[in-house]
Design a protein around this motif. Sequence first.
Motif, PDB file in Angstrom:
ATOM      1  N   GLY A   7       0.783  -1.225   0.000  1.00 44.56           N
ATOM      2  CA  GLY A   7       0.000   0.000   0.000  1.00 44.56           C
ATOM      3  C   GLY A   7       0.816   1.275   0.000  1.00 44.56           C
ATOM      4  N   GLU A   8       2.097   1.181  -0.293  1.00 46.92           N
ATOM      5  CA  GLU A   8       2.955   2.361  -0.364  1.00 46.92           C
ATOM      6  C   GLU A   8       2.877   2.936  -1.775  1.00 46.92           C
ATOM      7  N   SER A   9       3.015   4.244  -1.886  1.00 44.21           N
ATOM      8  CA  SER A   9       2.994   4.835  -3.223  1.00 44.21           C
ATOM      9  C   SER A   9       4.299   5.536  -3.575  1.00 44.21           C
ATOM     10  N   HIS A  10       4.988   6.100  -2.598  1.00 48.00           N
ATOM     11  CA  HIS A  10       6.186   6.882  -2.918  1.00 48.00           C
ATOM     12  C   HIS A  10       7.409   6.016  -3.226  1.00 48.00           C
ATOM     13  N   ARG A  11       7.565   4.914  -2.535  1.00 53.51           N
ATOM     14  CA  ARG A  11       8.729   4.058  -2.794  1.00 53.51           C
ATOM     15  C   ARG A  11       8.683   3.478  -4.208  1.00 53.51           C
ATOM     16  N   PRO A  12       7.528   2.955  -4.665  1.00 59.65           N
ATOM     17  CA  PRO A  12       7.488   2.471  -6.056  1.00 59.65           C
ATOM     18  C   PRO A  12       7.682   3.594  -7.070  1.00 59.65           C
ATOM     19  N   GLU A  13       7.192   4.785  -6.730  1.00 56.11           N
ATOM     20  CA  GLU A  13       7.372   5.922  -7.638  1.00 56.11           C
ATOM     21  C   GLU A  13       8.847   6.228  -7.838  1.00 56.11           C
ATOM     22  N   ARG A  14       9.610   6.277  -6.762  1.00 59.98           N
ATOM     23  CA  ARG A  14      11.048   6.561  -6.853  1.00 59.98           C
ATOM     24  C   ARG A  14      11.783   5.454  -7.601  1.00 59.98           C
ATOM     25  N   ALA A  15      11.456   4.213  -7.297  1.00 60.46           N
ATOM     26  CA  ALA A  15      12.113   3.091  -7.971  1.00 60.46           C
ATOM     27  C   ALA A  15      11.782   3.091  -9.465  1.00 60.46           C
ATOM     28  N   ALA A  16      10.526   3.359  -9.788  1.00 59.63           N
ATOM     29  CA  ALA A  16      10.116   3.397 -11.192  1.00 59.63           C
ATOM     30  C   ALA A  16      10.836   4.518 -11.926  1.00 59.63           C
ATOM     31  N   HIS A  17      11.034   5.650 -11.261  1.00 58.92           N
ATOM     32  CA  HIS A  17      11.733   6.772 -11.879  1.00 58.92           C
ATOM     33  C   HIS A  17      13.172   6.381 -12.234  1.00 58.92           C
ATOM     34  N   ARG A  18      13.858   5.773 -11.301  1.00 61.92           N
ATOM     35  CA  ARG A  18      15.248   5.360 -11.549  1.00 61.92           C
ATOM     36  C   ARG A  18      15.320   4.301 -12.649  1.00 61.92           C
ATOM     37  N   LEU A  19      14.433   3.320 -12.577  1.00 65.26           N
ATOM     38  CA  LEU A  19      14.441   2.250 -13.573  1.00 65.26           C
ATOM     39  C   LEU A  19      14.061   2.773 -14.952  1.00 65.26           C
ATOM     40  N   ALA A  32      10.508   1.237 -19.979  1.00 64.72           N
ATOM     41  CA  ALA A  32      10.453   2.662 -19.647  1.00 64.72           C
ATOM     42  C   ALA A  32       9.006   3.165 -19.629  1.00 64.72           C
ATOM     43  N   ALA A  33       8.203   2.740 -20.581  1.00 65.58           N
ATOM     44  CA  ALA A  33       6.804   3.183 -20.640  1.00 65.58           C
ATOM     45  C   ALA A  33       6.010   2.683 -19.435  1.00 65.58           C
ATOM     46  N   LEU A  34       6.223   1.437 -19.057  1.00 69.62           N
ATOM     47  CA  LEU A  34       5.518   0.892 -17.889  1.00 69.62           C
ATOM     48  C   LEU A  34       5.980   1.578 -16.610  1.00 69.62           C
ATOM     49  N   CYS A  35       7.256   1.904 -16.534  1.00 71.72           N
ATOM     50  CA  CYS A  35       7.765   2.637 -15.371  1.00 71.72           C
ATOM     51  C   CYS A  35       7.127   4.013 -15.286  1.00 71.72           C
ATOM     52  N   GLU A  36       6.945   4.637 -16.427  1.00 72.48           N
ATOM     53  CA  GLU A  36       6.301   5.952 -16.438  1.00 72.48           C
ATOM     54  C   GLU A  36       4.874   5.859 -15.899  1.00 72.48           C
ATOM     55  N   GLU A  37       4.165   4.812 -16.279  1.00 70.09           N
ATOM     56  CA  GLU A  37       2.813   4.596 -15.748  1.00 70.09           C
ATOM     57  C   GLU A  37       2.842   4.401 -14.232  1.00 70.09           C
ATOM     58  N   LEU A  38       3.778   3.590 -13.776  1.00 66.90           N
ATOM     59  CA  LEU A  38       3.891   3.331 -12.342  1.00 66.90           C
ATOM     60  C   LEU A  38       4.270   4.603 -11.583  1.00 66.90           C
ATOM     61  N   GLU A  39       5.129   5.399 -12.179  1.00 69.40           N
ATOM     62  CA  GLU A  39       5.498   6.685 -11.578  1.00 69.40           C
ATOM     63  C   GLU A  39       4.277   7.584 -11.431  1.00 69.40           C
ATOM     64  N   SER A  40       3.480   7.659 -12.487  1.00 72.94           N
ATOM     65  CA  SER A  40       2.276   8.495 -12.456  1.00 72.94           C
ATOM     66  C   SER A  40       1.313   8.041 -11.377  1.00 72.94           C
ATOM     67  N   SER A  44       0.165  10.235  -7.971  1.00 74.04           N
ATOM     68  CA  SER A  44      -1.244  10.511  -7.646  1.00 74.04           C
ATOM     69  C   SER A  44      -1.632   9.921  -6.294  1.00 74.04           C
ATOM     70  N   GLY A  45      -0.710   9.171  -5.686  1.00 71.99           N
ATOM     71  CA  GLY A  45      -0.996   8.553  -4.394  1.00 71.99           C
ATOM     72  C   GLY A  45      -1.682   7.207  -4.514  1.00 71.99           C
ATOM     73  N   SER A  46      -1.851   6.733  -5.739  1.00 71.92           N
ATOM     74  CA  SER A  46      -2.515   5.450  -5.971  1.00 71.92           C
ATOM     75  C   SER A  46      -1.529   4.306  -5.764  1.00 71.92           C
ATOM     76  N   VAL A  47      -2.037   3.211  -5.268  1.00 69.94           N
ATOM     77  CA  VAL A  47      -1.228   2.006  -5.117  1.00 69.94           C
ATOM     78  C   VAL A  47      -1.859   0.846  -5.883  1.00 69.94           C
ATOM     79  N   ALA A  48      -2.735   1.173  -6.821  1.00 72.20           N
ATOM     80  CA  ALA A  48      -3.438   0.152  -7.590  1.00 72.20           C
ATOM     81  C   ALA A  48      -2.604  -0.279  -8.787  1.00 72.20           C
ATOM     82  N   GLY A  49      -1.391  -0.742  -8.523  1.00 75.86           N
ATOM     83  CA  GLY A  49      -0.505  -1.079  -9.618  1.00 75.86           C
ATOM     84  C   GLY A  49      -0.144  -2.543  -9.706  1.00 75.86           C
ATOM     85  N   GLY A  50      -0.946  -3.416  -9.106  1.00 72.65           N
ATOM     86  CA  GLY A  50      -0.620  -4.839  -9.097  1.00 72.65           C
ATOM     87  C   GLY A  50      -0.451  -5.422 -10.479  1.00 72.65           C
ATOM     88  N   ASP A  51      -1.415  -5.179 -11.356  1.00 73.55           N
ATOM     89  CA  ASP A  51      -1.325  -5.672 -12.726  1.00 73.55           C
ATOM     90  C   ASP A  51      -0.154  -5.009 -13.439  1.00 73.55           C
TER      91      ASP A  51
END
Length: 75
Positions: A7-19, A32-40, A44-51
């Motif tokens: 349920g964290e949103s900032h840690r995946p955002e930072r990791a996605a940015h670096r990746l 890169a495109a999928l990382c951009e989606e995960l960053e977005s 937004s504070g969303s953690v609905a990124g399982g898929d």
Amino acid sequence: RDAVEAGESHRPERAAHRLRGSAANLGATSVAALCEELESLGRSGSVAGGDLTDRLGDALDRAHVALSQILGAGA
């Protein structure tokens, strides 16, 4: 993936940015495109990124195979 499931949103955002930057430098555009989606989602504070993390894992696997083939061809 663990951070998204927790349920964290900032840690995946930072990791996605670096990746995303590394993937773009290597030409792994789908990663890169999928990382951009995960960053977005993270911004937004969303953690609905399982898929999305599943698709990112698959894209990383494909990129790994492609890079291994390229590096093997140059040997």
